[in-house]
Design a protein around this motif. Structure first.
Motif, mmCIF file in Angstrom:
data_model
loop_
_atom_site.group_PDB
_atom_site.id
_atom_site.type_symbol
_atom_site.label_atom_id
_atom_site.label_comp_id
_atom_site.label_asym_id
_atom_site.label_seq_id
_atom_site.Cartn_x
_atom_site.Cartn_y
_atom_site.Cartn_z
ATOM 1 N N ALA A 117 0.843 -1.195 0.000
ATOM 2 C CA ALA A 117 0.000 0.000 0.000
ATOM 3 C C ALA A 117 0.877 1.242 0.000
ATOM 4 C CB ALA A 117 -0.912 -0.006 1.227
ATOM 5 N N ILE A 134 0.720 5.826 -1.115
ATOM 6 C CA ILE A 134 -0.040 6.996 -1.541
ATOM 7 C C ILE A 134 0.785 7.707 -2.598
ATOM 8 C CG2 ILE A 134 -1.019 9.205 -0.831
ATOM 9 C CD1 ILE A 134 -1.453 7.969 1.946
ATOM 10 N N GLY A 152 -2.484 12.328 -3.163
ATOM 11 C CA GLY A 152 -3.117 11.574 -2.089
ATOM 12 C C GLY A 152 -3.889 10.362 -2.551
ATOM 13 N N VAL A 153 -3.620 9.868 -3.748
ATOM 14 C CA VAL A 153 -4.324 8.693 -4.274
ATOM 15 C C VAL A 153 -3.778 7.431 -3.605
ATOM 16 C CG1 VAL A 153 -4.799 7.336 -6.336
ATOM 17 C CG2 VAL A 153 -4.758 9.826 -6.476
ATOM 18 N N ARG A 154 -4.674 6.650 -3.028
ATOM 19 C CA ARG A 154 -4.286 5.402 -2.360
ATOM 20 C C ARG A 154 -4.289 4.264 -3.383
ATOM 21 N NH1 ARG A 154 -4.502 6.268 3.082
ATOM 22 N NH2 ARG A 154 -5.626 8.140 3.695
ATOM 23 N N HIS A 184 -1.998 0.261 -4.532
ATOM 24 C CA HIS A 184 -1.030 -0.775 -4.199
ATOM 25 C C HIS A 184 0.002 -0.829 -5.322
ATOM 26 C CE1 HIS A 184 -4.089 -2.019 -1.337
ATOM 27 N NE2 HIS A 184 -3.116 -2.629 -0.708
ATOM 28 N N PHE A 213 -5.019 -0.428 -8.720
ATOM 29 C CA PHE A 213 -6.116 0.315 -8.114
ATOM 30 C C PHE A 213 -7.253 -0.676 -7.934
ATOM 31 C CE2 PHE A 213 -3.616 3.262 -10.538
ATOM 32 C CZ PHE A 213 -3.587 4.412 -9.774
ATOM 33 N N THR A 232 -12.340 0.106 -2.844
ATOM 34 C CA THR A 232 -11.849 1.276 -2.121
ATOM 35 C C THR A 232 -12.863 2.393 -2.287
ATOM 36 O OG1 THR A 232 -10.576 1.944 -4.047
ATOM 37 C CG2 THR A 232 -9.407 0.693 -2.359
ATOM 38 N N GLN A 233 -12.755 3.379 -1.485
ATOM 39 C CA GLN A 233 -13.698 4.485 -1.522
ATOM 40 C C GLN A 233 -13.366 5.441 -2.674
ATOM 41 O OE1 GLN A 233 -16.320 4.475 0.571
ATOM 42 N NE2 GLN A 233 -15.485 2.510 1.193
ATOM 43 N N GLU A 244 -13.503 8.519 -2.862
ATOM 44 C CA GLU A 244 -12.761 9.695 -2.405
ATOM 45 C C GLU A 244 -11.253 9.435 -2.323
ATOM 46 O OE1 GLU A 244 -14.954 7.808 1.103
ATOM 47 O OE2 GLU A 244 -15.526 8.540 -0.853
ATOM 48 N N ASP A 245 -10.853 8.152 -2.323
ATOM 49 C CA ASP A 245 -9.422 7.828 -2.339
ATOM 50 C C ASP A 245 -8.754 8.289 -3.632
ATOM 51 O OD1 ASP A 245 -9.665 6.617 0.120
ATOM 52 O OD2 ASP A 245 -9.605 4.572 -0.656
ATOM 53 N N TYR A 246 -9.551 8.540 -4.686
ATOM 54 C CA TYR A 246 -9.001 8.892 -5.994
ATOM 55 C C TYR A 246 -9.284 10.324 -6.426
ATOM 56 C CZ TYR A 246 -8.715 3.867 -6.092
ATOM 57 O OH TYR A 246 -8.439 2.574 -5.755
#
Length: 96
Positions: free
Chosen positions: A16, A18, A22-24, A26, A46, A50-51, A53-55
């Motif tokens: 994991a 970022i 701020g994009v989360r 792997h 990706f 995932t939420q 808002e993570d992107y």
């Protein structure tokens, strides 16, 4: 014709991280691994689940300096735009 079978050299799990603004995501392999995977620079995953808002933060303007990017969408869809103003929708099964 002789078939040659090669063994698995190693299993390297994605980690994991970022990226961008701020994009989360792997990362299966990245910058420090380039000598092992040349000519590839990195492989990011990706995942669904995932939420959204993570992107939303996205990635700030950045030059690719001649590096080609490939997006392969397994499921769902994503609206993608680059720093040069090119944009489109990548659907399941599409490659951009």
């Amino acid at each position: 014709m002789m078939t040659r079978v090669r063994g698995v050299e190693r299993v390297q799990p994605a980690y994991a991280t970022i990226e961008g603004a701020g994009v989360r995501l792997h990362r299966a392999f990245g910058y420090e691994d380039v000598p092992l995977f040349d000519p590839f620079l990195m492989l990011d995953d990706f995942r669904a689940g995932t939420q959204p808002e993570d992107y939303l933060a996205g990635f700030p303007w950045h030059p690719h300096r001649g590096i080609e990017t490939v997006t392969y969408m397994l499921e769902g869809k994503i609206e993608h735009g680059d720093s040069m103003g090119n944009a489109g929708i990548v659907n399941a099964g599409d490659i951009q």
